[in-house]
Scaffold this active site. Sequence first.
Site, PDB file in Angstrom:
ATOM      1  N   CYS A 121       0.863  -1.061   0.059  1.00  0.00           N
ATOM      2  CA  CYS A 121      -0.034   0.052  -0.115  1.00  0.00           C
ATOM      3  C   CYS A 121       0.914   1.133   0.164  1.00  0.00           C
ATOM      4  O   CYS A 121       2.076   1.198   0.165  1.00  0.00           O
ATOM      5  CB  CYS A 121      -0.988   0.038   1.169  1.00  0.00           C
ATOM      6  SG  CYS A 121      -2.329   1.008   0.720  1.00  0.00           S
ATOM      7  N   CYS A 123      -0.276   4.303   1.754  1.00  0.00           N
ATOM      8  CA  CYS A 123      -0.763   5.143   2.777  1.00  0.00           C
ATOM      9  C   CYS A 123       0.404   5.578   3.576  1.00  0.00           C
ATOM     10  O   CYS A 123       0.503   6.865   4.229  1.00  0.00           O
ATOM     11  CB  CYS A 123      -1.912   4.851   3.327  1.00  0.00           C
ATOM     12  SG  CYS A 123      -2.086   3.175   4.071  1.00  0.00           S
ATOM     13  N   CYS A 131      -3.970   5.583   0.246  1.00  0.00           N
ATOM     14  CA  CYS A 131      -3.790   4.885  -0.351  1.00  0.00           C
ATOM     15  C   CYS A 131      -2.853   4.434  -1.845  1.00  0.00           C
ATOM     16  O   CYS A 131      -2.530   3.478  -2.270  1.00  0.00           O
ATOM     17  CB  CYS A 131      -4.906   3.508  -0.148  1.00  0.00           C
ATOM     18  SG  CYS A 131      -5.137   3.302   1.723  1.00  0.00           S
ATOM     19  N   LYS A 196     -12.471  -4.848   1.615  1.00  0.00           N
ATOM     20  CA  LYS A 196     -11.856  -3.939   2.745  1.00  0.00           C
ATOM     21  C   LYS A 196     -12.773  -2.805   2.747  1.00  0.00           C
ATOM     22  O   LYS A 196     -13.155  -1.998   1.899  1.00  0.00           O
ATOM     23  CB  LYS A 196     -10.606  -3.604   2.466  1.00  0.00           C
ATOM     24  CG  LYS A 196      -9.949  -2.588   3.443  1.00  0.00           C
ATOM     25  CD  LYS A 196      -8.455  -2.015   3.019  1.00  0.00           C
ATOM     26  CE  LYS A 196      -7.855  -1.414   4.269  1.00  0.00           C
ATOM     27  NZ  LYS A 196      -6.437  -0.860   3.946  1.00  0.00           N
ATOM     28  N   GLU A 234     -16.559  -7.200  -5.467  1.00  0.00           N
ATOM     29  CA  GLU A 234     -15.056  -7.138  -5.240  1.00  0.00           C
ATOM     30  C   GLU A 234     -14.309  -8.550  -5.313  1.00  0.00           C
ATOM     31  O   GLU A 234     -13.277  -8.605  -5.853  1.00  0.00           O
ATOM     32  CB  GLU A 234     -14.758  -6.341  -4.096  1.00  0.00           C
ATOM     33  CG  GLU A 234     -14.985  -4.747  -4.111  1.00  0.00           C
ATOM     34  CD  GLU A 234     -14.025  -4.069  -4.834  1.00  0.00           C
ATOM     35  OE1 GLU A 234     -13.066  -4.618  -5.411  1.00  0.00           O
ATOM     36  OE2 GLU A 234     -14.037  -2.845  -5.013  1.00  0.00           O
ATOM     37  N   LYS A 249     -12.495  -7.968   5.476  1.00  0.00           N
ATOM     38  CA  LYS A 249     -11.757  -6.852   6.550  1.00  0.00           C
ATOM     39  C   LYS A 249     -12.549  -5.841   6.862  1.00  0.00           C
ATOM     40  O   LYS A 249     -13.267  -5.116   5.803  1.00  0.00           O
ATOM     41  CB  LYS A 249     -10.647  -6.262   5.902  1.00  0.00           C
ATOM     42  CG  LYS A 249      -9.807  -5.377   7.006  1.00  0.00           C
ATOM     43  CD  LYS A 249      -8.522  -5.183   6.338  1.00  0.00           C
ATOM     44  CE  LYS A 249      -7.592  -3.905   7.100  1.00  0.00           C
ATOM     45  NZ  LYS A 249      -6.569  -3.865   6.670  1.00  0.00           N
ATOM     46  N   SER A 275      -7.133  -3.463  14.037  1.00  0.00           N
ATOM     47  CA  SER A 275      -6.800  -3.055  15.372  1.00  0.00           C
ATOM     48  C   SER A 275      -7.840  -2.730  16.192  1.00  0.00           C
ATOM     49  O   SER A 275      -7.909  -2.689  17.309  1.00  0.00           O
ATOM     50  CB  SER A 275      -5.976  -1.699  15.039  1.00  0.00           C
ATOM     51  OG  SER A 275      -6.775  -0.751  14.086  1.00  0.00           O
ATOM     52  N   TYR A 314      -3.961  -9.391  15.719  1.00  0.00           N
ATOM     53  CA  TYR A 314      -3.156  -8.935  16.783  1.00  0.00           C
ATOM     54  C   TYR A 314      -2.929  -9.775  17.887  1.00  0.00           C
ATOM     55  O   TYR A 314      -2.166  -9.515  18.741  1.00  0.00           O
ATOM     56  CB  TYR A 314      -3.354  -7.489  17.171  1.00  0.00           C
ATOM     57  CG  TYR A 314      -3.371  -6.631  15.772  1.00  0.00           C
ATOM     58  CD1 TYR A 314      -2.058  -6.289  15.132  1.00  0.00           C
ATOM     59  CD2 TYR A 314      -4.509  -6.197  15.057  1.00  0.00           C
ATOM     60  CE1 TYR A 314      -2.150  -5.461  13.949  1.00  0.00           C
ATOM     61  CE2 TYR A 314      -4.528  -5.497  14.219  1.00  0.00           C
ATOM     62  CZ  TYR A 314      -3.328  -5.143  13.381  1.00  0.00           C
ATOM     63  OH  TYR A 314      -3.335  -4.353  12.180  1.00  0.00           O
TER      64      TYR A 314
HETATM   65  C1  PBG Z   1      -4.003   0.970   5.192  1.00  0.00           C
HETATM   66  C2  PBG Z   1      -4.460  -0.148   5.848  1.00  0.00           C
HETATM   67  C3  PBG Z   1      -5.229  -0.027   7.093  1.00  0.00           C
HETATM   68  C4  PBG Z   1      -5.162  -1.119   7.765  1.00  0.00           C
HETATM   69  C5  PBG Z   1      -4.207  -2.044   7.146  1.00  0.00           C
HETATM   70  N1  PBG Z   1      -3.752  -1.129   6.139  1.00  0.00           N
HETATM   71  C6  PBG Z   1      -5.980   1.353   7.446  1.00  0.00           C
HETATM   72  C7  PBG Z   1      -6.837   1.970   6.513  1.00  0.00           C
HETATM   73  O1  PBG Z   1      -7.139   1.403   5.568  1.00  0.00           O
HETATM   74  O2  PBG Z   1      -7.320   3.131   6.806  1.00  0.00           O
HETATM   75  C8  PBG Z   1      -5.809  -1.354   8.918  1.00  0.00           C
HETATM   76  C9  PBG Z   1      -5.691  -2.351   9.921  1.00  0.00           C
HETATM   77  C10 PBG Z   1      -6.123  -2.399  11.292  1.00  0.00           C
HETATM   78  O3  PBG Z   1      -6.808  -1.568  11.608  1.00  0.00           O
HETATM   79  O4  PBG Z   1      -5.709  -3.290  11.947  1.00  0.00           O
HETATM   80  N2  PBG Z   1      -3.747   0.166   3.827  1.00  0.00           N
HETATM   81 ZN    ZN Z   2      -3.359   1.905   2.642  1.00  0.00          ZN
END
Ligand code: PBG
Ligand code: ZN
Length: 326
Positions: A121, A123, A131, A196, A234, A249, A275, A314
């Site tokens: 990615c 970001c 991203c 996602k 998707e 996700k 997370s 995690y």
């Molecule tokens: C960004 C990315 C994110 C996460 C994984 N990759 C954050 C987002 O898309 O804003 C989130 C993973 C998590 O919250 O554990 N590519």
């Molecule tokens: Zn990203």
Amino acid sequence: MSFPNLRLRRLRKTGKIRELLEEVRLSPKDLICPIFVEEDLKSKVQGESMPGMERLPLKDVVDEVNSIVELKIPAIMVFGMPSRKDDRGSSAFAQDGIVQKAISEIRKNLGNEIAIMADVCLCQYTTAGHCGLVKGHKIDNDSSLETLAKVAVSQAQSGTDVVSPSAMMDGQVKMIRTALDDAGFSDVAIMSHSAKHRSSLYSPFKDMAHSAPKFGDRKTYQLPYTNPKEAMREVETDIAEGVDIVMIKPALAYLDLIAMTREKFNIPISAYSVSGEYALVKAAAMQGWVDEKEVTLEILTAIKRAGADMIVTYFSKSASKVLNEK
Ligand code: PBG
Ligand code: ZN
């Protein structure tokens, strides 16, 4: 003839009988453990909003991965935090980038003791924190694809087994598959963040990975959680583009989509327990309101029961400790 004496409690009578009857068995082998590697860091830093998770300096990475191997967890997911960001996200595909270095260190020291997966990615690497690449006020799909393909190839060159695009750009799987094949990496697999969603459960990660967008939000590329049919489209397009493993996700609030994917498609499914899911459990456990171990096993087992073949979580290390002692 009298009605048979139906008593389902017979099979719940003792611990051993219950063990025998277990339909879904969670194992450390189901888990993928994320690690965060930060460039130019001197020593480990605790995640503020993710207690128990750390950002690691490169020198600590092999030890950390070794502890993951010892817990019988088969895979890691590597996230990198570069010391410099720019408009092009160039540190994401630099051969001496932080993720590239981490991957080659792990491979050099641990061989095939662990499967290496790497996040693809932009970001964390762009000044805008999106991203994809920014043109004007928009996230430009097709120029982003070229950069994402470069990131994937650079990670393949470093020795990753799997690349995991999480940008939600249209056509990212096809572009990355073609670039990998052209560079001689037809054996590197793609696990795409296929469905996602734009989720408030990512906030702790954005603190942890310094990846919050500087303007706007991710609604023009991530899925709305109101649209299950769109989520299945998707997944379908990623399969058409040659993906090896699809991902749903977040996980816990999206079990219906995991089950739906299982029913509709014949492809390995990963679920990313994000997370925010981690933080919710941790916060309640730290208050003494829930039992962290029990809740963790219950949630991860439910994700597997819904149809996930593997779970990015995690809780990988803490859950594996408990499972190995059982
Ligand atoms: C960004 C990315 C994110 C996460 C994984 N990759 C954050 C987002 O898309 O804003 C989130 C993973 C998590 O919250 O554990 N590519
Ligand atoms: Zn990203």
